[in-house]
Design an enzyme around this catalytic site. Structure first.
Site, PDB file in Angstrom:
ATOM      1  N   LYS A  46       1.055  -1.112   0.452  1.00  0.00           N
ATOM      2  CA  LYS A  46      -0.220  -0.130  -0.416  1.00  0.00           C
ATOM      3  C   LYS A  46       0.571   1.166  -0.381  1.00  0.00           C
ATOM      4  O   LYS A  46       0.469   1.758  -1.163  1.00  0.00           O
ATOM      5  CB  LYS A  46      -1.015  -0.134   1.320  1.00  0.00           C
ATOM      6  CG  LYS A  46      -1.653   1.703   1.433  1.00  0.00           C
ATOM      7  CD  LYS A  46      -2.509   1.300   3.130  1.00  0.00           C
ATOM      8  CE  LYS A  46      -2.025   2.020   3.876  1.00  0.00           C
ATOM      9  NZ  LYS A  46      -1.592   3.217   4.301  1.00  0.00           N
ATOM     10  N   ASN A  47       2.072   1.747   0.441  1.00  0.00           N
ATOM     11  CA  ASN A  47       2.984   2.154   0.826  1.00  0.00           C
ATOM     12  C   ASN A  47       3.613   2.856  -0.099  1.00  0.00           C
ATOM     13  O   ASN A  47       3.999   3.361   0.012  1.00  0.00           O
ATOM     14  CB  ASN A  47       2.968   1.852   2.364  1.00  0.00           C
ATOM     15  CG  ASN A  47       2.756   2.700   3.366  1.00  0.00           C
ATOM     16  OD1 ASN A  47       1.493   3.355   3.726  1.00  0.00           O
ATOM     17  ND2 ASN A  47       3.040   2.565   4.254  1.00  0.00           N
ATOM     18  N   CYS A 141      -5.951  12.451  12.930  1.00  0.00           N
ATOM     19  CA  CYS A 141      -4.709  12.563  14.063  1.00  0.00           C
ATOM     20  C   CYS A 141      -4.992  11.888  15.443  1.00  0.00           C
ATOM     21  O   CYS A 141      -4.778  11.574  16.077  1.00  0.00           O
ATOM     22  CB  CYS A 141      -5.577  13.439  14.723  1.00  0.00           C
ATOM     23  SG  CYS A 141      -5.733  15.095  14.324  1.00  0.00           S
ATOM     24  N   ARG A 146       0.355  15.161  13.464  1.00  0.00           N
ATOM     25  CA  ARG A 146       1.415  14.552  11.581  1.00  0.00           C
ATOM     26  C   ARG A 146       1.520  16.142  11.090  1.00  0.00           C
ATOM     27  O   ARG A 146       0.216  16.364  10.392  1.00  0.00           O
ATOM     28  CB  ARG A 146       0.445  13.931  11.209  1.00  0.00           C
ATOM     29  CG  ARG A 146       0.568  12.054  12.059  1.00  0.00           C
ATOM     30  CD  ARG A 146      -0.086  10.892  11.378  1.00  0.00           C
ATOM     31  NE  ARG A 146       0.864  10.968  10.536  1.00  0.00           N
ATOM     32  CZ  ARG A 146       0.065   9.314   9.959  1.00  0.00           C
ATOM     33  NH1 ARG A 146      -0.746   8.806   9.816  1.00  0.00           N
ATOM     34  NH2 ARG A 146       0.960   8.678   9.074  1.00  0.00           N
ATOM     35  N   ASP A 329       4.565   0.898  12.214  1.00  0.00           N
ATOM     36  CA  ASP A 329       3.659  -0.238  11.279  1.00  0.00           C
ATOM     37  C   ASP A 329       3.654  -1.555  12.594  1.00  0.00           C
ATOM     38  O   ASP A 329       2.748  -2.390  11.717  1.00  0.00           O
ATOM     39  CB  ASP A 329       3.729   0.170  10.374  1.00  0.00           C
ATOM     40  CG  ASP A 329       3.262   1.970   9.688  1.00  0.00           C
ATOM     41  OD1 ASP A 329       2.361   2.686  10.006  1.00  0.00           O
ATOM     42  OD2 ASP A 329       3.181   1.256   8.437  1.00  0.00           O
ATOM     43  N   ARG A 420      -8.381  -0.545   4.646  1.00  0.00           N
ATOM     44  CA  ARG A 420      -7.376   0.456   4.555  1.00  0.00           C
ATOM     45  C   ARG A 420      -6.049   0.046   4.223  1.00  0.00           C
ATOM     46  O   ARG A 420      -5.881   0.531   2.655  1.00  0.00           O
ATOM     47  CB  ARG A 420      -7.901   1.569   5.709  1.00  0.00           C
ATOM     48  CG  ARG A 420      -8.344   2.614   5.107  1.00  0.00           C
ATOM     49  CD  ARG A 420      -8.139   3.975   6.666  1.00  0.00           C
ATOM     50  NE  ARG A 420      -6.995   3.626   6.010  1.00  0.00           N
ATOM     51  CZ  ARG A 420      -5.513   4.930   6.989  1.00  0.00           C
ATOM     52  NH1 ARG A 420      -5.647   4.516   8.072  1.00  0.00           N
ATOM     53  NH2 ARG A 420      -4.430   4.549   6.299  1.00  0.00           N
TER      54      ARG A 420
HETATM   55  C1  UD1 Z   1       4.590   6.712   6.140  1.00  0.00           C
HETATM   56  C2  UD1 Z   1       3.506   5.859   5.952  1.00  0.00           C
HETATM   57  C3  UD1 Z   1       2.854   5.659   7.194  1.00  0.00           C
HETATM   58  C4  UD1 Z   1       4.684   4.767   8.545  1.00  0.00           C
HETATM   59  C5  UD1 Z   1       5.046   6.392   8.301  1.00  0.00           C
HETATM   60  C6  UD1 Z   1       6.344   6.063   9.420  1.00  0.00           C
HETATM   61  C7  UD1 Z   1       2.908   6.234   4.271  1.00  0.00           C
HETATM   62  C8  UD1 Z   1       1.529   6.026   3.180  1.00  0.00           C
HETATM   63  N1  UD1 Z   1       2.494   5.771   5.568  1.00  0.00           N
HETATM   64  O1  UD1 Z   1       4.004   8.508   6.749  1.00  0.00           O
HETATM   65  O2  UD1 Z   1       2.160   4.462   7.064  1.00  0.00           O
HETATM   66  O3  UD1 Z   1       3.985   4.915   9.818  1.00  0.00           O
HETATM   67  O4  UD1 Z   1       5.437   6.575   7.326  1.00  0.00           O
HETATM   68  O5  UD1 Z   1       7.190   4.790   9.115  1.00  0.00           O
HETATM   69  O6  UD1 Z   1       3.474   5.832   3.423  1.00  0.00           O
HETATM   70  N2  UD1 Z   1       6.497  14.475  10.650  1.00  0.00           N
HETATM   71  C9  UD1 Z   1       6.551  16.255  10.961  1.00  0.00           C
HETATM   72  N3  UD1 Z   1       6.616  17.052   9.957  1.00  0.00           N
HETATM   73  C10 UD1 Z   1       6.415  16.358   8.379  1.00  0.00           C
HETATM   74  C11 UD1 Z   1       6.164  15.239   8.151  1.00  0.00           C
HETATM   75  C12 UD1 Z   1       5.858  13.981   9.301  1.00  0.00           C
HETATM   76  O7  UD1 Z   1       6.861  16.480  12.105  1.00  0.00           O
HETATM   77  O8  UD1 Z   1       6.208  17.804   7.663  1.00  0.00           O
HETATM   78  C13 UD1 Z   1       6.357  13.862  11.825  1.00  0.00           C
HETATM   79  C14 UD1 Z   1       4.623  13.523  11.779  1.00  0.00           C
HETATM   80  O9  UD1 Z   1       4.242  13.752  12.660  1.00  0.00           O
HETATM   81  C15 UD1 Z   1       5.336  11.764  12.270  1.00  0.00           C
HETATM   82  C16 UD1 Z   1       6.718  11.161  12.230  1.00  0.00           C
HETATM   83  O10 UD1 Z   1       7.087  12.932  11.674  1.00  0.00           O
HETATM   84  O11 UD1 Z   1       5.332  12.202  14.223  1.00  0.00           O
HETATM   85  C17 UD1 Z   1       6.559  10.475  11.235  1.00  0.00           C
HETATM   86  O12 UD1 Z   1       5.967  10.887   9.772  1.00  0.00           O
HETATM   87  P1  UD1 Z   1       6.399  10.478   8.284  1.00  0.00           P
HETATM   88  O13 UD1 Z   1       7.655   9.877   8.465  1.00  0.00           O
HETATM   89  O14 UD1 Z   1       5.975  11.246   7.372  1.00  0.00           O
HETATM   90  O15 UD1 Z   1       5.567   9.722   8.100  1.00  0.00           O
HETATM   91  P2  UD1 Z   1       3.865   9.862   6.447  1.00  0.00           P
HETATM   92  O16 UD1 Z   1       4.683   9.682   4.937  1.00  0.00           O
HETATM   93  O17 UD1 Z   1       2.536  10.287   7.606  1.00  0.00           O
END
Ligand code: UD1
Length: 467
Positions: A46-47, A141, A146, A329, A420
């Site tokens: 999925k990711n 949330c 996030r 995850d 999902r």
């Molecule tokens: C992706 C995955 C999700 C997984 C996560 C971490 C997809 C679609 N989803 O989510 O399943 O749990 O990686 O492995 O691929 N953060 C910030 N600022 C930002 C972006 C992120 O502070 O601009 C923080 C988030 O709040 C969170 C952490 O960084 O605490 C990880 O987020 P991120 O690595 O961006 O995860 P996703 O891409 O949302």
């Protein structure tokens, strides 16, 4: 505009509870305590699929053909987002052909963005191709706040003008300019968004402290197949030489390492043995290491991973980290597993805030888990069936696994979260001997979003939670 760009906004509900009236809810009813045995196959990740679908927006010439696309709610949401922007999708079985030659919008509908946080992945491609994008900040949330500040910082570094007004982000640039970007945290989504945008920028972009997940490598391979010039994906430094346009290609994304890890835990949890076909061991190093540390026997080969569960598992400590560390995850599934391992285990979550909501549900099944900030201290005991509520996708998986191992009957509510990210979960688990049934229950509330999203939702009609 406020300096903190926090994406943690609830979708609008017009005063109603999320969901639609007049539909039934489904739950899983599980008879636990039977060892699982046999072969179970993993689907496409999925990711990996979600960013690759978004990247199809970059293609001005020809069409993109994606193979073995899983039938998941998140994929349907991303495709609905793309269709709202003008992409035409032709589906032949699991092969989806995307035609992005006529993009007519740069603003994905807020209702769809509110359903799934990964919708923000259209920002980079739209900005690069169309010079503009407008997105309502995403919901999601359930596993902590996030924000998307790193995504926006990346777009700004590439020369875009970024504005935030009343929860709507607008980014504009007539042509993005290559530069060096340093992420404060190796965010998966921000790396993907900036990587996609940089493919069409003028000159070279260097992304420092980039995320290194296999899904990033897969996205880069896909973009390179379309004519992009990316090196270093899978390391902390990614270099992108901008090109003027990308052309369509055919692509088969990687297998789902989290789905594979979930099945490995299912065998370990129930004292069973089996084979997870399609699992790539190289993508699951920390998960395999922790299962071995517990005493389980695992053997890797080219087509998958075989596991034989030990009868006498040992407690272990687990700390989530960005890749190649232990995946967040897989944390809920491991927390559930460790709840049945005699002795004390410590699980530390460093990637997300507030990702222990499933602990309270596991407690209803008898689990002894104490949460202290970002740490869960688990005292192993035996679990008994109970009625529990899924709070997010991986928490839902953890509760299903707990139900398979617990004595008696477990009912897992809100399995909309499962749909999902896990395709035909109950059918696959039945194939390895699980006693699991999907039951429609009219008495449950609140109601979930519909299983298959209508092409366009009326504003405010359907909202839900995304992660
Ligand atoms: C992706 C995955 C999700 C997984 C996560 C971490 C997809 C679609 N989803 O989510 O399943 O749990 O990686 O492995 O691929 N953060 C910030 N600022 C930002 C972006 C992120 O502070 O601009 C923080 C988030 O709040 C969170 C952490 O960084 O605490 C990880 O987020 P991120 O690595 O961006 O995860 P996703 O891409 O949302």
């Amino acid at each position: 505009p406020p300096t903190r760009l926090d994406g943690c906004r609830r979708p609008r509900t017009n005063g109603r509870r999320p969901g639609r009236r007049g539909t039934t809810l489904a739950l899983y009813r599980i008879e636990g305590g039977f060892p699982l045995t046999g072969t179970i196959r993993v689907g496409t990740a999925k990711n990996a699929v979600l960013p690759i679908l978004a990247a199809a927006l970059l293609v001005e010439q020809g069409t993109t053909e994606l193979e073995e696309i899983p039938n998941l709610r998140d994929v349907a949401t991303m495709e609905a987002v793309l269709e709202s922007l003008g992409i035409r999708i032709e589906r032949r079985g699991t092969t989806h052909r995307l035609d992005a030659r006529a993009i007519h919008s740069t603003e994905p509908p807020a209702e769809l963005v509110g359903l799934m946080r990964a919708s923000v992945l259209v920002m980079g491609p739209l900005l690069a191709r169309m010079g503009e994008v407008r997105v309502a900040l995403p919901g999601g949330c359930n596993i902590g706040s996030r924000p998307i500040d790193q995504h926006l910082k990346g777009f700004q570094a590439l020369g875009a003008e970024v504005q935030l007004e009343q929860g709507i982000v607008t980014a504009r640039a007539s042509r993005l300019l290559g530069t060096t970007i340093y992420f404060d945290f190796p965010s998966v989504g921000a790396t993907e968004n900036v990587l996609m945008a940089a493919t069409l920028a003028h000159g070279e972009t260097v992304i420092e402290n980039a995320a290194q997940e296999p899904e990033i490598v897969d996205l880069a391979n896909f973009l390179n197949a379309m004519g992009a010039r990316i090196r270093g994906a899978g390391t902390g430094t990614i270099r992108v030489e901008g090109v003027s346009r990308l052309s369509g290609t055919s692509y088969l994304p990687i297998p789902d390492r989290i789905e594979a890890g979930t099945y490995l835990v299912a065998f370990a949890f129930t004292g069973g043995e089996g084979y997870v076909e399609g699992a790539i061991a190289e993508h699951l190093v920390p998960v395999i290491a922790k299962l071995r540390e517990m005493g389980h026997y695992l053997e890797e080969d080219e087509d998958g991973i075989r596991i034989v569960a030990t009868r006498d598992p040992k407690p272990v400590d687990v700390k989530t980290q960005p890749y190649p560390g232990f995946p967040t995850d897989m944390q809920p599934q491991f927390l559930a597993l460790l709840a049945t391992v005699p002795g004390t285990s410590v699980v530390t979550e460093t990637v997300f805030e507030n990702r222990f909501l499933h602990a309270a549900e596991l407690a209803k099944m008898g689990a002894r888990i104490r949460i202290e900030g970002r740490t869960a201290v688990v005292e192993g005991t035996s679990l008994v069936g109970a009625r529990v509520r899924a709070t997010d996708l991986r928490a839902a998986a953890a509760l299903v696994l707990a139900g398979l191992a617990a004595r008696g009957t477990t009912e897992v509510l809100e399995i909309v979260h499962i749909e999902r990210g896990y395709e035909r979960l109950e059918e696959k688990l039945k194939g390895i001997g699980a006693k699991i049934e999907r039951v429609e229950d009219k008495d449950l509330a609140p109601e979930p979003p519909p299983l298959f999203l209508p092409r366009f939702l009326a504003p405010g009609e359907t909202v839900g939670r995304g992660t």
